[in-house]
Design a protein around this motif. Structure first.
Motif, PDB file in Angstrom:
ATOM      1  N   LYS A  94      20.101  37.078 -38.414  1.00 40.95           N
ATOM      2  CA  LYS A  94      20.752  38.068 -37.547  1.00 40.95           C
ATOM      3  C   LYS A  94      22.070  37.537 -37.020  1.00 40.95           C
ATOM      4  O   LYS A  94      23.062  38.241 -36.957  1.00 40.95           O
ATOM      5  N   ARG A  95      22.089  36.260 -36.655  1.00 43.39           N
ATOM      6  CA  ARG A  95      23.305  35.667 -36.115  1.00 43.39           C
ATOM      7  C   ARG A  95      24.381  35.497 -37.184  1.00 43.39           C
ATOM      8  O   ARG A  95      25.563  35.679 -36.925  1.00 43.39           O
ATOM      9  N   GLU A  96      23.958  35.178 -38.404  1.00 36.06           N
ATOM     10  CA  GLU A  96      24.920  34.830 -39.442  1.00 36.06           C
ATOM     11  C   GLU A  96      25.370  36.005 -40.299  1.00 36.06           C
ATOM     12  O   GLU A  96      26.408  35.936 -40.940  1.00 36.06           O
ATOM     13  N   MET A  97      24.608  37.088 -40.322  1.00 38.09           N
ATOM     14  CA  MET A  97      24.962  38.237 -41.159  1.00 38.09           C
ATOM     15  C   MET A  97      25.764  39.264 -40.378  1.00 38.09           C
ATOM     16  O   MET A  97      25.678  39.321 -39.157  1.00 38.09           O
ATOM     17  N   THR A  98      26.487  40.074 -41.121  1.00 40.11           N
ATOM     18  CA  THR A  98      27.162  41.195 -40.482  1.00 40.11           C
ATOM     19  C   THR A  98      26.078  42.191 -40.054  1.00 40.11           C
ATOM     20  O   THR A  98      24.973  42.184 -40.623  1.00 40.11           O
ATOM     21  N   PRO A  99      26.357  43.051 -39.077  1.00 42.89           N
ATOM     22  CA  PRO A  99      25.339  44.033 -38.677  1.00 42.89           C
ATOM     23  C   PRO A  99      24.852  44.893 -39.844  1.00 42.89           C
ATOM     24  O   PRO A  99      23.658  45.150 -39.963  1.00 42.89           O
ATOM     25  N   LYS A 100      25.752  45.289 -40.725  1.00 40.53           N
ATOM     26  CA  LYS A 100      25.377  46.122 -41.869  1.00 40.53           C
ATOM     27  C   LYS A 100      24.463  45.345 -42.819  1.00 40.53           C
ATOM     28  O   LYS A 100      23.449  45.856 -43.282  1.00 40.53           O
ATOM     29  N   PRO A 128      24.954  33.199 -15.813  1.00 45.99           N
ATOM     30  CA  PRO A 128      24.356  32.717 -17.063  1.00 45.99           C
ATOM     31  C   PRO A 128      23.016  33.392 -17.332  1.00 45.99           C
ATOM     32  O   PRO A 128      22.403  33.975 -16.440  1.00 45.99           O
ATOM     33  N   VAL A 129      22.595  33.321 -18.567  1.00 46.06           N
ATOM     34  CA  VAL A 129      21.313  33.877 -18.976  1.00 46.06           C
ATOM     35  C   VAL A 129      20.239  32.868 -18.595  1.00 46.06           C
ATOM     36  O   VAL A 129      20.294  31.722 -19.021  1.00 46.06           O
ATOM     37  N   SER A 130      19.283  33.295 -17.785  1.00 49.14           N
ATOM     38  CA  SER A 130      18.218  32.362 -17.411  1.00 49.14           C
ATOM     39  C   SER A 130      17.182  32.323 -18.521  1.00 49.14           C
ATOM     40  O   SER A 130      16.876  33.340 -19.136  1.00 49.14           O
ATOM     41  N   GLY A 131      16.694  31.145 -18.787  1.00 50.74           N
ATOM     42  CA  GLY A 131      15.664  30.992 -19.816  1.00 50.74           C
ATOM     43  C   GLY A 131      16.156  31.250 -21.216  1.00 50.74           C
ATOM     44  O   GLY A 131      15.380  31.633 -22.078  1.00 50.74           O
ATOM     45  N   LEU A 132      17.442  31.046 -21.458  1.00 50.23           N
ATOM     46  CA  LEU A 132      17.989  31.246 -22.795  1.00 50.23           C
ATOM     47  C   LEU A 132      17.312  30.283 -23.759  1.00 50.23           C
ATOM     48  O   LEU A 132      17.269  29.088 -23.528  1.00 50.23           O
ATOM     49  N   VAL A 133      16.750  30.823 -24.833  1.00 53.18           N
ATOM     50  CA  VAL A 133      16.062  29.996 -25.810  1.00 53.18           C
ATOM     51  C   VAL A 133      16.772  30.123 -27.142  1.00 53.18           C
ATOM     52  O   VAL A 133      16.960  31.227 -27.652  1.00 53.18           O
ATOM     53  N   LYS A 134      17.173  29.007 -27.696  1.00 53.03           N
ATOM     54  CA  LYS A 134      17.828  29.023 -29.001  1.00 53.03           C
ATOM     55  C   LYS A 134      16.792  29.309 -30.075  1.00 53.03           C
ATOM     56  O   LYS A 134      15.623  28.990 -29.931  1.00 53.03           O
ATOM     57  N   GLU A 135      17.237  29.894 -31.195  1.00 52.91           N
ATOM     58  CA  GLU A 135      16.300  30.256 -32.248  1.00 52.91           C
ATOM     59  C   GLU A 135      15.645  29.053 -32.908  1.00 52.91           C
ATOM     60  O   GLU A 135      14.637  29.167 -33.566  1.00 52.91           O
ATOM     61  N   GLU A 136      16.204  27.862 -32.723  1.00 49.02           N
ATOM     62  CA  GLU A 136      15.609  26.671 -33.299  1.00 49.02           C
ATOM     63  C   GLU A 136      14.434  26.176 -32.457  1.00 49.02           C
ATOM     64  O   GLU A 136      13.815  25.177 -32.781  1.00 49.02           O
ATOM     65  N   GLY A 187      29.647  35.612 -28.319  1.00 49.53           N
ATOM     66  CA  GLY A 187      29.050  34.282 -28.268  1.00 49.53           C
ATOM     67  C   GLY A 187      28.028  34.061 -29.365  1.00 49.53           C
ATOM     68  O   GLY A 187      27.964  32.975 -29.963  1.00 49.53           O
ATOM     69  N   GLN A 188      27.240  35.081 -29.664  1.00 56.24           N
ATOM     70  CA  GLN A 188      26.236  34.956 -30.713  1.00 56.24           C
ATOM     71  C   GLN A 188      26.860  34.940 -32.104  1.00 56.24           C
ATOM     72  O   GLN A 188      26.281  34.401 -33.037  1.00 56.24           O
ATOM     73  N   ALA A 189      28.040  35.514 -32.234  1.00 57.89           N
ATOM     74  CA  ALA A 189      28.710  35.567 -33.531  1.00 57.89           C
ATOM     75  C   ALA A 189      29.498  34.292 -33.841  1.00 57.89           C
ATOM     76  O   ALA A 189      29.873  34.066 -34.989  1.00 57.89           O
ATOM     77  N   LEU A 190      29.741  33.480 -32.832  1.00 59.42           N
ATOM     78  CA  LEU A 190      30.533  32.257 -33.005  1.00 59.42           C
ATOM     79  C   LEU A 190      29.630  31.030 -32.995  1.00 59.42           C
ATOM     80  O   LEU A 190      28.850  30.837 -32.060  1.00 59.42           O
ATOM     81  N   ASN A 191      29.720  30.216 -34.028  1.00 55.66           N
ATOM     82  CA  ASN A 191      28.931  28.990 -34.093  1.00 55.66           C
ATOM     83  C   ASN A 191      29.478  27.963 -33.111  1.00 55.66           C
ATOM     84  O   ASN A 191      30.674  27.898 -32.869  1.00 55.66           O
TER      85      ASN A 191
END
Length: 126
Positions: free
Chosen positions: A101-107, A78-86, A59-63
């Motif tokens: 972190k969301r947009e880059m590969t782990p490496k 569901p995740v309670s209190g989920l806060v978007k990075e924006e 989910g975090q890897a998909l826009n």
């Protein structure tokens, strides 16, 4: 066909649709999520039910994904209190790092963080 099998198939189709909507190959999604491309393929084909951690990583890897919706479709709470990075709760610098972190590969993200840490140390030594 039992309902668990139908649910796995539906979830797999959702992941495939989201991956294609994001114009990602299996390998691209694997790089972004840290999940092997062969396991993602198996999920898309409805062969396996992913763990909660796997659903979150995908989910975090998909826009354009509502993580809570994806979790519920996979059968998790569901995740309670989920806060978007924006969120305005975060300073712009923190938003930048979370987006990276969301947009880059782990490496790539590990390399990014190594550079940040080295820069911080160099500035502290001045």
């Amino acid at each position: 066909m039992d309902s668990e099998w139908t649910d796995k198939k539906e979830f797999g189709l959702t992941i495939r649709r989201l991956r294609l909507t994001n114009n990602l190959s299996l390998r691209d999604l694997a790089d972004r999520s840290g999940i092997s491309y062969s396991f993602i393929s198996s999920i898309e084909k409805g062969r396996f039910s992913p763990s909660r951690e796997t659903v979150v990583a995908l989910g975090q890897a998909l826009n354009g994904v509502d993580l809570n919706e994806l979790l519920m479709q996979a059968g998790y709470a569901p995740v309670s209190g989920l806060v978007k990075e924006e969120s305005v709760l975060y300073e712009p610098e923190v938003q930048f790092i979370l987006r990276a972190k969301r947009e880059m590969t782990p490496k790539a993200f590990k390399t990014f963080m190594r550079i940040v840490e080295q820069t911080k140390k160099a500035l502290e030594d001045e």
